[in-house]
Scaffold this active site. Structure first.
Site, PDB file in Angstrom:
ATOM      1  N   GLU A  48       0.835  -1.219   0.000  1.00  0.00           N
ATOM      2  CA  GLU A  48       0.000   0.000   0.000  1.00  0.00           C
ATOM      3  C   GLU A  48       0.870   1.270   0.000  1.00  0.00           C
ATOM      4  OE1 GLU A  48      -2.071   0.386   3.740  1.00  0.00           O
ATOM      5  OE2 GLU A  48      -3.473   1.877   2.964  1.00  0.00           O
ATOM      6  N   LYS A 117      -9.327   3.036  -1.572  1.00  0.00           N
ATOM      7  CA  LYS A 117      -9.660   2.515  -0.237  1.00  0.00           C
ATOM      8  C   LYS A 117     -10.940   3.167   0.293  1.00  0.00           C
ATOM      9  CE  LYS A 117      -6.972   1.723   4.025  1.00  0.00           C
ATOM     10  NZ  LYS A 117      -5.683   2.080   4.669  1.00  0.00           N
ATOM     11  N   CYS A 151      -5.569  -3.017   2.949  1.00  0.00           N
ATOM     12  CA  CYS A 151      -5.166  -2.973   4.365  1.00  0.00           C
ATOM     13  C   CYS A 151      -6.350  -3.033   5.328  1.00  0.00           C
ATOM     14  CB  CYS A 151      -4.307  -1.722   4.581  1.00  0.00           C
ATOM     15  SG  CYS A 151      -3.174  -1.840   5.987  1.00  0.00           S
TER      16      CYS A 151
END
Ligand SMILES: O=C(O)CCC(=O)C(=O)O
Length: 265
Positions: A48, A117, A151
């Site tokens: 990431e 995200k 994540c």
């Protein structure tokens, strides 16, 4: 389905905080190593925010404008080597807004999907600097239905379930997941694989940023929950061969998608 077996390569890199050019050079070197040594990868994944790290206070000046630099590198690379690339995530600048975004490339160098995200991680102040994505990461590579998330997203089982219900057989997860939560990282990834009977392919960074230590342990997990490959805490390329046939085998052995009771929950 064109390629039922895939060689995957995870570039478990250290990231220089606030130094995109250093990170681009590092990534290029690791990409070259991934295709020059070992079995030719079918798909490559990185950690990431690999371009900037969590330099959030300078992210407006550091983020990749419209993702151009990333696109140029990854589109050219994937076409030159005939390899699929899950290229991120990166800090991406769109107008005045910054997103934490993955670009996915096919073997011809086409950008086939992106995903920003959707769950911003407040423990690292992401919500103060970044915008949350507004759509899911659902796509196909080599005709294989896939999903991607980033994540903190793995803490939300509804998201991976939604991707699985949408057909995903493999889930890609770039991360910057730090100490002391190795136990959470490994358990959540294994749970996402087992409960959705899908491959989970994750890539975490290593190294230290300020006072935060990142432990690596990038993992390839099969739909039965077996760990096919796992990194240690050093910079390295982790490889595994996966056989997509296993998804159908596990799903017919324990038919959880048929046994769900969505009218009750
Ligand atoms: O959920 C966690 O423990 C880590 C998440 C994280 O570091 C992130 O999303 O960047």
């Amino acid at each position: 389905m064109a390629h039922k077996k895939w060689n995957v390569a995870l570039l478990q890199m250290d990231i220089a905080i606030g130094e995109p050019q250093l990170n681009f050079s590092k990534l290029e070197a690791m990409l070259d190593e991934a295709v020059q040594k070992g079995p030719k990868p079918d798909v490559i994944l990185f950690p990431e925010m690999w371009n900037t790290g969590y330099a959030l206070d300078r992210i407006q000046e550091l983020a990749d404008l419209e993702g151009k630099q990333t696109h140029e590198l990854l589109s050219t690379f994937s076409m030159k080597h005939g390899v699929n690339v899950i290229g991120g995530s990166i800090a991406e600048k769109k107008g005045d807004e910054i997103y934490n975004t993955i670009y996915a490339y096919d073997r011809e160098g086409n950008r086939v999907a992106d995903y920003s995200k959707i769950h911003l991680f407040r423990l690292m102040d992401e919500e103060k600097y970044l915008q949350e994505g507004k759509s899911l990461g659902q796509f196909q590579l080599d005709d294989i239905p896939a999903g991607m998330m980033i994540c903190y997203d793995i803490r939300f089982p509804e998201l991976s379930r939604k991707l699985a219900l949408g057909g995903a057989q493999i889930l890609f997860v770039p991360a910057e997941w730090p100490n002391p939560r190795l136990h959470h990282w490994r358990t959540l990834l294994m749970a996402r694989a087992i409960e959705n009977q899908m491959f989970v392919v994750s890539c975490n960074r290593v190294g230290i940023s300020g006072t935060t230590e990142f432990f690596g342990h990038s993992m390839v997990i099969d739909p039965w929950g077996e760990v096919l490959a796992e990194g240690d805490e050093t910079e390295q390329i982790i490889r595994a061969e996966i056989d997509m046939e296993l998804v159908g085998q596990v799903r017919s052995r324990i038919p959880i998608f048929e046994d769900r009771r969505p009218t009750l929950y």
